[in-house]
Design a protein around this motif. Sequence first.
Motif, PDB file in Angstrom:
ATOM      1  N   TYR A 222      14.383 -28.053   6.369  1.00  0.00           N
ATOM      2  CA  TYR A 222      14.253 -27.521   5.016  1.00  0.00           C
ATOM      3  C   TYR A 222      13.535 -28.521   4.130  1.00  0.00           C
ATOM      4  O   TYR A 222      13.685 -29.729   4.290  1.00  0.00           O
ATOM      5  CB  TYR A 222      15.643 -27.241   4.420  1.00  0.00           C
ATOM      6  N   ASP A 223      12.756 -28.009   3.201  1.00  0.00           N
ATOM      7  CA  ASP A 223      12.151 -28.820   2.147  1.00  0.00           C
ATOM      8  C   ASP A 223      12.889 -28.534   0.852  1.00  0.00           C
ATOM      9  O   ASP A 223      13.166 -27.369   0.541  1.00  0.00           O
ATOM     10  CB  ASP A 223      10.671 -28.483   1.937  1.00  0.00           C
ATOM     11  N   LEU A 224      13.216 -29.576   0.119  1.00  0.00           N
ATOM     12  CA  LEU A 224      13.777 -29.437  -1.219  1.00  0.00           C
ATOM     13  C   LEU A 224      12.696 -29.909  -2.183  1.00  0.00           C
ATOM     14  O   LEU A 224      12.321 -31.081  -2.183  1.00  0.00           O
ATOM     15  CB  LEU A 224      15.035 -30.294  -1.389  1.00  0.00           C
ATOM     16  N   HIS A 225      12.154 -28.988  -2.973  1.00  0.00           N
ATOM     17  CA  HIS A 225      11.111 -29.303  -3.944  1.00  0.00           C
ATOM     18  C   HIS A 225      11.785 -29.488  -5.302  1.00  0.00           C
ATOM     19  O   HIS A 225      12.361 -28.546  -5.832  1.00  0.00           O
ATOM     20  CB  HIS A 225      10.077 -28.178  -4.026  1.00  0.00           C
ATOM     21  N   VAL A 226      11.698 -30.685  -5.837  1.00  0.00           N
ATOM     22  CA  VAL A 226      12.309 -31.000  -7.127  1.00  0.00           C
ATOM     23  C   VAL A 226      11.202 -30.987  -8.186  1.00  0.00           C
ATOM     24  O   VAL A 226      10.204 -31.695  -8.052  1.00  0.00           O
ATOM     25  CB  VAL A 226      13.007 -32.376  -7.096  1.00  0.00           C
ATOM     26  N   ARG A 227      11.397 -30.153  -9.220  1.00  0.00           N
ATOM     27  CA  ARG A 227      10.398 -30.044 -10.281  1.00  0.00           C
ATOM     28  C   ARG A 227      11.064 -30.303 -11.628  1.00  0.00           C
ATOM     29  O   ARG A 227      12.204 -29.902 -11.858  1.00  0.00           O
ATOM     30  CB  ARG A 227       9.779 -28.653 -10.281  1.00  0.00           C
ATOM     31  N   ASN A 228      10.326 -30.969 -12.525  1.00  0.00           N
ATOM     32  CA  ASN A 228      10.849 -31.199 -13.864  1.00  0.00           C
ATOM     33  C   ASN A 228      10.707 -29.922 -14.684  1.00  0.00           C
ATOM     34  O   ASN A 228      10.214 -28.897 -14.194  1.00  0.00           O
ATOM     35  CB  ASN A 228      10.165 -32.399 -14.528  1.00  0.00           C
ATOM     36  N   ALA A 229      11.137 -29.961 -15.932  1.00  0.00           N
ATOM     37  CA  ALA A 229      11.137 -28.773 -16.790  1.00  0.00           C
ATOM     38  C   ALA A 229       9.732 -28.225 -17.030  1.00  0.00           C
ATOM     39  O   ALA A 229       9.568 -27.038 -17.308  1.00  0.00           O
ATOM     40  CB  ALA A 229      11.823 -29.094 -18.113  1.00  0.00           C
ATOM     41  N   ARG A 230       8.711 -29.067 -16.922  1.00  0.00           N
ATOM     42  CA  ARG A 230       7.319 -28.613 -17.086  1.00  0.00           C
ATOM     43  C   ARG A 230       6.777 -27.965 -15.823  1.00  0.00           C
ATOM     44  O   ARG A 230       5.677 -27.429 -15.819  1.00  0.00           O
ATOM     45  CB  ARG A 230       6.427 -29.787 -17.486  1.00  0.00           C
ATOM     46  N   GLY A 231       7.529 -28.072 -14.722  1.00  0.00           N
ATOM     47  CA  GLY A 231       7.099 -27.492 -13.462  1.00  0.00           C
ATOM     48  C   GLY A 231       6.364 -28.453 -12.564  1.00  0.00           C
ATOM     49  O   GLY A 231       5.887 -28.077 -11.486  1.00  0.00           O
ATOM     50  N   ASP A 232       6.244 -29.725 -12.983  1.00  0.00           N
ATOM     51  CA  ASP A 232       5.591 -30.739 -12.161  1.00  0.00           C
ATOM     52  C   ASP A 232       6.503 -31.120 -10.995  1.00  0.00           C
ATOM     53  O   ASP A 232       7.691 -31.373 -11.195  1.00  0.00           O
ATOM     54  CB  ASP A 232       5.304 -32.011 -12.965  1.00  0.00           C
ATOM     55  N   THR A 233       5.962 -31.172  -9.784  1.00  0.00           N
ATOM     56  CA  THR A 233       6.740 -31.637  -8.636  1.00  0.00           C
ATOM     57  C   THR A 233       6.974 -33.131  -8.782  1.00  0.00           C
ATOM     58  O   THR A 233       6.031 -33.896  -8.938  1.00  0.00           O
ATOM     59  CB  THR A 233       6.009 -31.340  -7.320  1.00  0.00           C
ATOM     60  N   ILE A 234       8.240 -33.522  -8.771  1.00  0.00           N
ATOM     61  CA  ILE A 234       8.552 -34.943  -8.884  1.00  0.00           C
ATOM     62  C   ILE A 234       9.074 -35.511  -7.572  1.00  0.00           C
ATOM     63  O   ILE A 234       9.119 -36.722  -7.408  1.00  0.00           O
ATOM     64  CB  ILE A 234       9.535 -35.227 -10.045  1.00  0.00           C
ATOM     65  N   ALA A 235       9.447 -34.622  -6.633  1.00  0.00           N
ATOM     66  CA  ALA A 235       9.881 -35.084  -5.317  1.00  0.00           C
ATOM     67  C   ALA A 235       9.922 -33.904  -4.353  1.00  0.00           C
ATOM     68  O   ALA A 235      10.171 -32.770  -4.755  1.00  0.00           O
ATOM     69  CB  ALA A 235      11.261 -35.730  -5.383  1.00  0.00           C
ATOM     70  N   THR A 236       9.672 -34.206  -3.100  1.00  0.00           N
ATOM     71  CA  THR A 236       9.899 -33.257  -2.014  1.00  0.00           C
ATOM     72  C   THR A 236      10.699 -33.998  -0.956  1.00  0.00           C
ATOM     73  O   THR A 236      10.296 -35.069  -0.513  1.00  0.00           O
ATOM     74  CB  THR A 236       8.580 -32.730  -1.419  1.00  0.00           C
TER      75      THR A 236
END
Length: 83
Positions: free
Chosen positions: A25-39
């Motif tokens: 599984y991939d966990l895509h972490v995005r900030n409130a602006r929708g920018d990916t900050i981590a996978t």
Amino acid sequence: MINGGTTIHTADGSTVTVTLRGIEYDLHVRNARGDTIATVEMSADDLDALYAEMGEHVGNDEDYDEDYDQGYSDGYYDGQEAA
């Protein structure tokens, strides 16, 4: 277990989206602006362990409040109501 395609909304408007990729599984972490900050890549066992740990800290399905969760996904913060 969290199934692939699940999105978790946080209090600050960030999201964590869980997607199945092969046998992991991939966990895509995005900030409130929708920018990916981590996978983060995780095995199914690791994801199950994370989900179980989260349940211990935030409660279980009996404590789930759909309106509360919808408020977060709509971008509300603690104590804030829809205008």
